[in-house]
Scaffold this active site. Structure first.
Site, PDB file in Angstrom:
ATOM      1  N   GLY A 172      36.812  91.857   7.942  1.00 35.30           N
ATOM      2  CA  GLY A 172      36.156  91.726   9.244  1.00 35.30           C
ATOM      3  C   GLY A 172      37.091  92.042  10.401  1.00 35.30           C
ATOM      4  O   GLY A 172      38.051  92.804  10.255  1.00 35.30           O
ATOM      5  N   TYR A 173      36.811  91.420  11.544  1.00 32.02           N
ATOM      6  CA  TYR A 173      37.569  91.676  12.773  1.00 32.02           C
ATOM      7  C   TYR A 173      39.018  91.215  12.652  1.00 32.02           C
ATOM      8  O   TYR A 173      39.887  91.722  13.344  1.00 32.02           O
ATOM      9  CB  TYR A 173      36.897  90.989  13.967  1.00 32.02           C
ATOM     10  CG  TYR A 173      35.699  91.760  14.448  1.00 32.02           C
ATOM     11  CD1 TYR A 173      35.829  92.772  15.390  1.00 32.02           C
ATOM     12  CD2 TYR A 173      34.436  91.514  13.929  1.00 32.02           C
ATOM     13  CE1 TYR A 173      34.743  93.501  15.811  1.00 32.02           C
ATOM     14  CE2 TYR A 173      33.333  92.244  14.349  1.00 32.02           C
ATOM     15  CZ  TYR A 173      33.497  93.241  15.292  1.00 32.02           C
ATOM     16  OH  TYR A 173      32.421  93.973  15.705  1.00 32.02           O
ATOM     17  N   ASN A 221      34.787  84.558   7.127  1.00 27.40           N
ATOM     18  CA  ASN A 221      34.368  83.847   8.332  1.00 27.40           C
ATOM     19  C   ASN A 221      34.090  82.367   8.044  1.00 27.40           C
ATOM     20  O   ASN A 221      33.739  81.984   6.939  1.00 27.40           O
ATOM     21  CB  ASN A 221      33.169  84.529   8.984  1.00 27.40           C
ATOM     22  CG  ASN A 221      32.145  84.973   7.977  1.00 27.40           C
ATOM     23  OD1 ASN A 221      32.459  85.239   6.827  1.00 27.40           O
ATOM     24  ND2 ASN A 221      30.906  85.006   8.395  1.00 27.40           N
ATOM     25  N   GLU A 270      45.892  83.701  12.758  1.00 32.84           N
ATOM     26  CA  GLU A 270      45.955  84.960  13.504  1.00 32.84           C
ATOM     27  C   GLU A 270      45.752  84.694  14.989  1.00 32.84           C
ATOM     28  O   GLU A 270      44.831  83.995  15.372  1.00 32.84           O
ATOM     29  CB  GLU A 270      44.843  85.887  12.978  1.00 32.84           C
ATOM     30  CG  GLU A 270      44.966  87.289  13.466  1.00 32.84           C
ATOM     31  CD  GLU A 270      46.392  87.794  13.302  1.00 32.84           C
ATOM     32  OE1 GLU A 270      46.785  88.065  12.166  1.00 32.84           O
ATOM     33  OE2 GLU A 270      47.121  87.912  14.321  1.00 32.84           O
ATOM     34  N   LEU A 296      45.645  87.401  17.211  1.00 38.64           N
ATOM     35  CA  LEU A 296      45.259  88.647  17.873  1.00 38.64           C
ATOM     36  C   LEU A 296      43.994  88.425  18.697  1.00 38.64           C
ATOM     37  O   LEU A 296      43.141  87.610  18.352  1.00 38.64           O
ATOM     38  CB  LEU A 296      45.019  89.760  16.846  1.00 38.64           C
ATOM     39  CG  LEU A 296      43.868  89.648  15.857  1.00 38.64           C
ATOM     40  CD1 LEU A 296      42.540  90.058  16.456  1.00 38.64           C
ATOM     41  CD2 LEU A 296      44.163  90.496  14.642  1.00 38.64           C
ATOM     42  N   LYS A 301      46.679  76.539  15.705  1.00 43.59           N
ATOM     43  CA  LYS A 301      45.705  77.601  15.970  1.00 43.59           C
ATOM     44  C   LYS A 301      44.530  77.052  16.783  1.00 43.59           C
ATOM     45  O   LYS A 301      44.131  77.643  17.796  1.00 43.59           O
ATOM     46  CB  LYS A 301      45.214  78.190  14.639  1.00 43.59           C
ATOM     47  CG  LYS A 301      44.035  79.116  14.742  1.00 43.59           C
ATOM     48  CD  LYS A 301      44.370  80.419  15.447  1.00 43.59           C
ATOM     49  CE  LYS A 301      43.140  81.142  15.893  1.00 43.59           C
ATOM     50  NZ  LYS A 301      42.979  82.480  15.415  1.00 43.59           N
ATOM     51  N   ALA A 320      38.103  84.501  36.598  1.00 45.12           N
ATOM     52  CA  ALA A 320      36.778  83.870  36.581  1.00 45.12           C
ATOM     53  C   ALA A 320      35.784  84.861  36.001  1.00 45.12           C
ATOM     54  O   ALA A 320      35.906  86.069  36.187  1.00 45.12           O
ATOM     55  CB  ALA A 320      36.378  83.479  37.989  1.00 45.12           C
ATOM     56  N   CYS A 322      35.586  82.845  18.424  1.00 50.25           N
ATOM     57  CA  CYS A 322      36.573  81.783  18.177  1.00 50.25           C
ATOM     58  C   CYS A 322      36.521  80.587  19.115  1.00 50.25           C
ATOM     59  O   CYS A 322      36.534  79.450  18.666  1.00 50.25           O
ATOM     60  CB  CYS A 322      37.974  82.371  18.233  1.00 50.25           C
ATOM     61  SG  CYS A 322      38.341  83.322  16.769  1.00 50.25           S
TER      62      CYS A 322
HETATM   63  C1  UDX Z   1      37.786  85.691  11.352  1.00 44.59           C
HETATM   64  C2  UDX Z   1      38.321  84.459  10.696  1.00 44.59           C
HETATM   65  O1  UDX Z   1      38.385  84.616   9.361  1.00 44.59           O
HETATM   66  C3  UDX Z   1      37.675  83.259  11.277  1.00 44.59           C
HETATM   67  O2  UDX Z   1      38.012  82.087  10.676  1.00 44.59           O
HETATM   68  C4  UDX Z   1      38.177  83.270  12.643  1.00 44.59           C
HETATM   69  O3  UDX Z   1      37.998  82.058  13.297  1.00 44.59           O
HETATM   70  C5  UDX Z   1      37.492  84.381  13.331  1.00 44.59           C
HETATM   71  O4  UDX Z   1      37.881  85.538  12.749  1.00 44.59           O
HETATM   72  P1  UDX Z   1      36.245  87.606  11.425  1.00 44.59           P
HETATM   73  O5  UDX Z   1      37.200  88.518  10.742  1.00 44.59           O
HETATM   74  O6  UDX Z   1      36.080  87.740  12.883  1.00 44.59           O
HETATM   75  O7  UDX Z   1      36.605  86.114  11.070  1.00 44.59           O
HETATM   76  O8  UDX Z   1      34.854  87.511  10.735  1.00 44.59           O
HETATM   77  P2  UDX Z   1      33.946  88.656  10.181  1.00 44.59           P
HETATM   78  O9  UDX Z   1      34.118  89.881  10.990  1.00 44.59           O
HETATM   79  O10 UDX Z   1      32.604  88.036  10.035  1.00 44.59           O
HETATM   80  O11 UDX Z   1      34.557  88.967   8.740  1.00 44.59           O
HETATM   81  C6  UDX Z   1      34.487  88.156   7.631  1.00 44.59           C
HETATM   82  C7  UDX Z   1      34.153  89.003   6.416  1.00 44.59           C
HETATM   83  O12 UDX Z   1      34.260  88.212   5.248  1.00 44.59           O
HETATM   84  C8  UDX Z   1      32.747  89.588   6.410  1.00 44.59           C
HETATM   85  O13 UDX Z   1      32.823  90.982   6.335  1.00 44.59           O
HETATM   86  C9  UDX Z   1      32.100  88.975   5.157  1.00 44.59           C
HETATM   87  O14 UDX Z   1      31.230  89.859   4.502  1.00 44.59           O
HETATM   88  C10 UDX Z   1      33.295  88.642   4.312  1.00 44.59           C
HETATM   89  N1  UDX Z   1      33.058  87.598   3.321  1.00 44.59           N
HETATM   90  C11 UDX Z   1      32.558  86.395   3.673  1.00 44.59           C
HETATM   91  C12 UDX Z   1      33.375  87.842   1.970  1.00 44.59           C
HETATM   92  O15 UDX Z   1      33.810  88.924   1.624  1.00 44.59           O
HETATM   93  N2  UDX Z   1      33.202  86.827   1.065  1.00 44.59           N
HETATM   94  C13 UDX Z   1      32.702  85.610   1.407  1.00 44.59           C
HETATM   95  O16 UDX Z   1      32.563  84.741   0.568  1.00 44.59           O
HETATM   96  C14 UDX Z   1      32.358  85.397   2.758  1.00 44.59           C
HETATM   97  C1  UDX Z   2      40.916  84.688  21.232  1.00 50.38           C
HETATM   98  C2  UDX Z   2      42.403  84.372  21.385  1.00 50.38           C
HETATM   99  O1  UDX Z   2      42.890  84.963  22.590  1.00 50.38           O
HETATM  100  C3  UDX Z   2      43.172  84.873  20.181  1.00 50.38           C
HETATM  101  O2  UDX Z   2      44.534  84.512  20.286  1.00 50.38           O
HETATM  102  C4  UDX Z   2      42.569  84.254  18.939  1.00 50.38           C
HETATM  103  O3  UDX Z   2      43.216  84.727  17.790  1.00 50.38           O
HETATM  104  C5  UDX Z   2      41.092  84.564  18.845  1.00 50.38           C
HETATM  105  O4  UDX Z   2      40.430  84.131  20.034  1.00 50.38           O
HETATM  106  P1  UDX Z   2      39.397  86.838  21.582  1.00 50.38           P
HETATM  107  O5  UDX Z   2      38.267  85.871  21.506  1.00 50.38           O
HETATM  108  O6  UDX Z   2      39.366  88.045  20.723  1.00 50.38           O
HETATM  109  O7  UDX Z   2      40.768  86.095  21.238  1.00 50.38           O
HETATM  110  O8  UDX Z   2      39.549  87.359  23.082  1.00 50.38           O
HETATM  111  P2  UDX Z   2      40.138  86.733  24.430  1.00 50.38           P
HETATM  112  O9  UDX Z   2      40.853  87.817  25.121  1.00 50.38           O
HETATM  113  O10 UDX Z   2      40.863  85.491  24.198  1.00 50.38           O
HETATM  114  O11 UDX Z   2      38.820  86.442  25.289  1.00 50.38           O
HETATM  115  C6  UDX Z   2      37.897  85.431  24.968  1.00 50.38           C
HETATM  116  C7  UDX Z   2      36.823  85.329  26.035  1.00 50.38           C
HETATM  117  O12 UDX Z   2      37.335  84.777  27.241  1.00 50.38           O
HETATM  118  C8  UDX Z   2      36.205  86.678  26.427  1.00 50.38           C
HETATM  119  O13 UDX Z   2      34.812  86.541  26.578  1.00 50.38           O
HETATM  120  C9  UDX Z   2      36.855  86.979  27.746  1.00 50.38           C
HETATM  121  O14 UDX Z   2      36.077  87.823  28.556  1.00 50.38           O
HETATM  122  C10 UDX Z   2      37.003  85.598  28.341  1.00 50.38           C
HETATM  123  N1  UDX Z   2      38.068  85.498  29.353  1.00 50.38           N
HETATM  124  C11 UDX Z   2      39.363  85.665  29.003  1.00 50.38           C
HETATM  125  C12 UDX Z   2      37.747  85.198  30.671  1.00 50.38           C
HETATM  126  O15 UDX Z   2      36.574  85.035  31.011  1.00 50.38           O
HETATM  127  N2  UDX Z   2      38.760  85.089  31.596  1.00 50.38           N
HETATM  128  C13 UDX Z   2      40.065  85.269  31.272  1.00 50.38           C
HETATM  129  O16 UDX Z   2      40.922  85.144  32.171  1.00 50.38           O
HETATM  130  C14 UDX Z   2      40.369  85.582  29.934  1.00 50.38           C
END
Ligand code: UDX
Ligand code: UDX
Length: 459
Positions: A12-13, A92, A162, A164, A217, A265, A273
């Protein structure tokens, strides 16, 4: 412990970009990303790099370089587990939508499934790395499942959360502020640290015990989300008092103790997350009867929901207290720029509020396809899918989306919105032509000069 083969469950992501970067930096390590979603794996293997399932700047280039060399995408989960020395779990962990802890706790069924599969398949010792964000002490559950096999195989469990952020994932992985590794057996910790040390300096590789790593985390995400809710709370006060939130953010951000980042803002934070992790933290605190701690963090989410609701309310009020039958163009559906991810995006909730007021929505996002917009709205179950189909249209061209609109709402900070021909857009709109800028992206002076009624968060 020498790691030659890695398997990552969950493409995933998080799993996708993380493994791609490790593969790029360590050409001698063979990495197989597995996923039960065959369609997703097929997309990762697509010849045409535009079809990769995840959009991240710089990712396609890395996949092109490493795929087929030491980076492989597959649905053969058992084979990959069997061959690997190190297994990352990156599936996930959504918020539970049933039973005890519904709406709050993390659903760990996918994690457990992975652990059981690993326990069943493994014939040689494995280092198992929790990459997914998990409630504190999940490693204990993993351990318990893995250690109760009769196979004689040793499992070493590490937590390696993670950090990122989507949209900058590749850069964040290549130049991390820190890498965090929690674990009990020094050799296993060292084996993982040695991988990162190929491109991250040792002083940025932090090792802790398992529970500190897991809790760090959740805490990092809670603090980041709290900053956004804090500045968003001030944005509402700015709108009442004549202060400007951007000026306030700059003034406080220059205090080196506060710092300038994460003070923008907005219409509210989204993403997979922040909300999930805070809910998780709140749930854990409540389960230990720490109600003040739980209430404290819960307020971050309450504020965020309020920000989305009041943005929609402001549109309705400004449009003479009704949007029924009016066309509102939504520019931006992703939860932030430079990603095609829409999970928990503010746009979904703002659109839903407006649909409750019987508005017609015309949406455009540079990276989000129409099916995803409808899927997001249908999942809220606010109205029959049929009605979403009737009230919402999704466009591949922003000028088409804005045509005949009464108002435009900017909900994602995509750079391209700044370069549009706003005079042309205004010419095609109903008058007065309103813009509600949920990201403070555009220049008030320029838009007002063109005759727009311009409203921005925190002004
Ligand atoms: C991740 C982290 O793993 C999650 O805990 C974190 O808080 C957010 O980011 P992310 O990679 O964003 O999740 O999720 P997603 O893009 O939904 O990818 C998860 C993948 O795992 C999916 O492609 C799903 O198909 C796969 N999966 C899920 C399996 O292969 N086996 C399973 O049993 C469940
Ligand atoms: C977040 C954490 O930053 C990362 O470290 C963790 O691993 C996963 O969750 P992400 O959700 O991918 O990452 O993006 P992030 O840049 O943190 O933004 C989260 C949300 O907050 C977005 O909707 C963004 O638009 C919003 N945001 C962020 C604001 O509204 N204002 C800000 O100043 C910063």
């Amino acid at each position: 412990m020498q790691v030659k083969k890695i398997c990552c469950i969950g493409a995933g992501y998080v799993g996708g970009p993380t493994m791609s970067v490790i593969a790029r930096q360590c050409p001698d390590i063979q990495i197989t990303l597995v996923d039960m979603n065959a369609q997703r794996i097929a997309a990762w293997n697509d010849e045409n790099l535009d079809n990769l399932p995840i959009y991240e700047p710089g990712l396609a280039e890395i996949v092109a370089e490493a795929r087929g060399r030491n980076l492989f995408f597959s649905t053969a989960i058992r084979e990959a587990i069997d061959e690997a020395d190190m297994i990352f779990i990156s599936v996930n962990t959504p918020t539970k939508n049933y039973g005890k802890g519904k709406g709050m706790a993390a659903d760990l069924k996918f994690i457990e499934l992975c652990a059981r599969q690993i326990a069943e398949v493994a014939r040689t010792d494995k280092i198992v790395v929790e990459k997914s964000t998990l409630p504190v002490r999940t490693a204990a559950a993993l351990k318990s499942i893995l250690h109760h096999t009769d196979s004689g195989v040793n499992f070493h469990i590490l937590s390696n959360p993670e950090f990122l952020a989507e949209g900058t994932a590749v850069q964040d992985l290549l130049n991390p502020d820190r890498v965090l590794i929690g674990g009990e057996e020094p050799e296993a910790v060292e084996a993982l640290a040695n991988i990162y040390a190929r491109w991250v300096s040792r002083d940025r590789i932090l090792t802790t015990n398992l529970w500190s790593s897991e809790l760090s985390k959740l805490t990092a995400n809670a603090f980041l989300a709290q900053r956004v809710s804090s500045i968003n709370a001030i944005s509402e006060l700015c709108e009442k008092t004549g202060a400007n939130v951007e000026e306030v953010a700059k003034a406080i951000g220059m205090d080196s103790r506060i710092g300038p980042k994460f003070l923008k803002a907005s219409v509210g934070f989204g993403g997979s997350c922040f909300q999930k992790d805070i809910l998780n933290l709140v749930y854990i605190a409540r389960s230990y009867n720490l109600h003040e701690v739980a209430d404290y963090w819960e307020q971050v989410i309450i504020m965020n929901d309020h920000q989305k609701q009041r943005f929609a309310d402001r549109i309705v009020q400004t449009l003479f207290n009704t949007v029924s039958g009016k066309r509102i163009a939504i520019l931006g559906w992703a939860f932030k720029k430079d990603t095609n991810d829409t999970r928990e995006s503010a746009a979904i909730y703002v659109a839903d509020h407006l649909l409750n007021e019987q508005a017609n929505i015309a949406a455009y996002d540079p990276k989000v396809p129409a099916e995803k917009v409808f899927m997001d709205l249908d999942q809220l179950n606010s109205r029959p899918a049929e009605e979403n189909k009737q009230q919402v249209s999704v466009y591949g061209d922003p000028y088409e989306a804005c045509k005949d609109a009464h108002a435009i709402a900017i909900l994602t900070e995509w750079d391209e919105f700044k370069t549009y021909d706003w005079a042309r857009i205004k010419a095609g709109m109903n008058k007065p032509a309103f813009i509600f800028d949920g990201r403070k992206l555009l220049q008030r002076r320029e838009l007002e000069a063109l005759g727009f009624q311009y409203y921005a968060i925190g002004e």
